[in-house]
Scaffold this motif. Structure first.
Motif, PDB file in Angstrom:
ATOM      1  N   VAL A 114       0.847  -1.193   0.000  1.00  0.00           N
ATOM      2  CA  VAL A 114       0.000   0.000   0.000  1.00  0.00           C
ATOM      3  C   VAL A 114       0.880   1.239   0.000  1.00  0.00           C
ATOM      4  N   GLU A 115       0.503   2.225  -0.826  1.00  0.00           N
ATOM      5  CA  GLU A 115       1.221   3.493  -0.888  1.00  0.00           C
ATOM      6  C   GLU A 115       0.248   4.631  -1.140  1.00  0.00           C
ATOM      7  N   SER A 116       0.643   5.825  -0.751  1.00  0.00           N
ATOM      8  CA  SER A 116      -0.091   7.030  -1.109  1.00  0.00           C
ATOM      9  C   SER A 116       0.900   8.186  -1.176  1.00  0.00           C
ATOM     10  N   TYR A 117       1.221   8.602  -2.388  1.00  0.00           N
ATOM     11  CA  TYR A 117       2.091   9.769  -2.530  1.00  0.00           C
ATOM     12  C   TYR A 117       1.408  10.998  -1.948  1.00  0.00           C
ATOM     13  N   SER A 118       0.094  11.076  -2.059  1.00  0.00           N
ATOM     14  CA  SER A 118      -0.641  12.234  -1.543  1.00  0.00           C
ATOM     15  C   SER A 118      -0.563  12.331  -0.028  1.00  0.00           C
ATOM     16  N   GLN A 119      -0.456  11.199   0.646  1.00  0.00           N
ATOM     17  CA  GLN A 119      -0.442  11.176   2.102  1.00  0.00           C
ATOM     18  C   GLN A 119       0.967  11.019   2.682  1.00  0.00           C
ATOM     19  N   ALA A 120       1.976  10.954   1.826  1.00  0.00           N
ATOM     20  CA  ALA A 120       3.350  10.788   2.315  1.00  0.00           C
ATOM     21  C   ALA A 120       3.744  11.991   3.167  1.00  0.00           C
ATOM     22  N   PRO A 121       4.345  11.746   4.336  1.00  0.00           N
ATOM     23  CA  PRO A 121       4.724  12.864   5.199  1.00  0.00           C
ATOM     24  C   PRO A 121       5.933  13.615   4.663  1.00  0.00           C
ATOM     25  N   TYR A 122       6.052  14.852   5.082  1.00  0.00           N
ATOM     26  CA  TYR A 122       7.259  15.618   4.790  1.00  0.00           C
ATOM     27  C   TYR A 122       8.324  15.213   5.795  1.00  0.00           C
TER      28      TYR A 122
END
Length: 182
Positions: A114-122
């Motif tokens: 599972v991945e989400s570039y939109s939800q990736a933290p800074y």
């Protein structure tokens, strides 16, 4: 006793662009949806699951496999293991689950990625001195050292196809074969 692992259910979520339709959905929510649906399709009872193994690179820490499992009807006693093997994380999760079955560690595993570039933290660099007056500096996710480079997956696939002389026809044939399986 022969313990050949088999895939008895395959589930995936829709794909959306970064910042697109799924941008506001935390990845453990849709991973939980996939877990629940795979249990339903496999027609197994939730308490029969031995472990949940998920690949994830961009989660920013924590155990997304466990958090995803906790969002489902699975027992609190069922663990979760998160694997970060970068672009091969989901496939490595399947491999780990298969090895566990072969070793007799359990019988039924949920594995995937599972991945989400939109939800990736800074990420921010740590200050070099205590009480630094310099503002924090953002860091990029380091998938490989600068001298190695970090080509996107499409370029990586092209490089591997060239290196191992895999033709487009062979790739299409492979894809058609596996698409028929699911």
């Amino acid at each position: 006793m022969d313990r050949d692992p088999v895939i008895i259910a395959a589930v995936r979520t829709p794909i959306a662009r970064m910042g697109g339709a799924l941008a506001s959905v935390p990845p453990h929510y849709y991973a939980a949806t996939v877990i629940a649906e795979s249990i339903s399709r496999a027609n197994v009872q939730p308490d029969m699951i031995d472990d949940v193994v998920m690949g994830n690179v961009l989660g920013g820490g924590g155990n997304i496999a466990r958090v995803s499992a906790l969002k489902t009807a699975l027992s609190l006693a069922i663990p979760g293991l998160t694997v970060d093997r970068q672009c091969g994380s989901g496939l490595n999760a399947l491999h780990i689950a298969a090895q566990a079955i072969q070793a007799g560690d359990g019988d039924i595993y949920i594995a995937g990625g599972v991945e989400s570039y939109s939800q990736a933290p800074y990420m921010m660099a740590k200050p070099t001195t205590l009480y630094s007056l310099q503002p924090p500096q953002f860091q990029r996710l380091k998938l490989s050292p600068r001298e190695v480079g970090n080509p996107p997956m499409g370029i990586t696939a092209e490089n591997l196809a060239k290196k191992y002389e895999i033709s487009r026809e062979e790739q299409d044939q492979f894809a058609r074969f596996w698409c028929k399986k699911f």
